[in-house]
Design an enzyme around this catalytic site. Structure first.
Site, PDB file in Angstrom:
ATOM      1  CE  LYS A  68       1.077   5.530  10.435  1.00 60.52           C
ATOM      2  NZ  LYS A  68       0.351   6.317   9.498  1.00 60.52           N
ATOM      3  N   GLY A 132       1.030  -0.588   1.015  1.00 57.19           N
ATOM      4  CA  GLY A 132       1.775  -0.261   2.042  1.00 57.19           C
ATOM      5  C   GLY A 132       0.932  -0.064   3.033  1.00 57.19           C
TER       6      GLY A 132
END
Ligand code: NDP
Length: 271
Positions: A68, A132
């Site tokens: 990502k 995260g």
């Protein structure tokens, strides 16, 4: 003859991905015709894969772990939420030929909590556990719901501090989080994957506190089990978020918004 538009989710590993099943369901529901594949792409091949996919007429990509952030760096054009989260999970080409990146994870989380579970986020005191990629991708949309306060805590404190600074929210040391109460606690860690609890204690549960684990599995996750054992009446797992973030990607690509309830019922029934 017009080609059936091609979509694909890429990640490494990718075998576990439910995206092909989800997007097929949406397309059938909308009597739309698409091909949707899942492909394992390693970090070294990511840029070439993305460029070749779109150059050869691909219509849209979903990006999953661990790409990502790398995919974010490839984009020509980003939404405000993608810019702030520095991660994208949806790619497409706009009418000027620019590679556009969006992150639909936060919208997916908010839709699941607010629409599917009927829980308001406005005026709530929220704690995000974890710092995260998953946490980073949802903060923008949580803030957009006008909560009273958004705090973040993480095993490794400096990562929580960095995110707090970027989004102007509050980073708490674990000790200090243990002394506060929250209305909504979101587990954005991967601790449930290894059967562990994230930093949490029962003193943090305000009356009517709701608990959300972004992870999902057939049985209750360890976090959901802990919440139930500690009297939390409203517990949620991340299956709804998964479906809702996919619905938002489908909408971006196809311009029609799928109805998610039938799919959620089907997936929950099959679990
Ligand atoms: P990352 O690897 O980027 O981050 C992991 C986070 O979990 C870090 O904050 C890490 O802390 C923390 N952590 C890991 N193990 C433990 C532990 N045993 N105790 C406490 N903290 C721990 O992963 P992601 O952020 O991408 O993913 C997190 C979770 O969210 C995963 O379970 C993933 O499946 C889920 N997810 C669900 C989605 C959905 O649609 N439902 C979408 C995206 C993610 P530290 O910094 O100290 O290492």
């Amino acid at each position: 003859m017009k080609r059936t538009p091609l979509y694909c989710v890429i990640g490494d590993p990718i075998k576990h991905s439910r995206s092909p099943e989800i997007h097929k369901f949406f397309a059938d529901q909308q009597t739309d015709s698409i091909h949707y594949e899942a492909k394992r792409v390693d970090e070294a091949s990511l840029q070439n894969f993305v460029m070749n996919f779109f150059e050869s007429g691909g219509a849209g990509l979903n990006i999953t772990l661990p790409h990502k952030e790398s995919a974010f760096l490839l984009c020509d054009k980003l939404s405000e939420r993608a810019t702030l989260s520095r991660a994208v999970n949806t790619l497409f080409i706009d009418n000027r030929g620019l590679l556009c990146g969006e992150n639909t994870d936060g919208l997916g989380l908010v839709r699941d909590i607010v629409d599917n579970h009927g829980i308001a986020i406005s005026n709530k005191s929220i704690l995000i556990i974890g710092a995260g990629g998953a946490a980073r991708g949802v903060i923008y949309d949580l803030i957009s719901c006008n909560p009273a306060l958004v705090s973040i805590v993480n095993r490794t404190h400096h990562k929580a501090e960095a995110l707090a600074k970027r989004f102007n929210i509050k980073a708490l040391e674990i000790r200090s989080a243990f002394e506060k109460e929250f209305d909504l606690i979101i587990n954005a860690t991967s601790s449930s994957l290894v059967g562990e609890l994230p930093p949490i204690c029962s003193a943090m549960l305000a009356p009517n506190c709701c608990c959300y684990d972004m992870m999902y599995s057939k049985e209750d996750t360890v976090f959901v089990r802990w919440a139930k054992q500690n009297g939390v009446l409203h517990t949620m797992d991340g299956l709804g978020m998964l479906v809702e973030q996919a619905a938002e990607a489908f909408f971006l690509w196809r311009g029609s918004r799928p109805t998610t309830t039938p799919l959620l019922k089907k997936l929950r029934g099959a679990r």
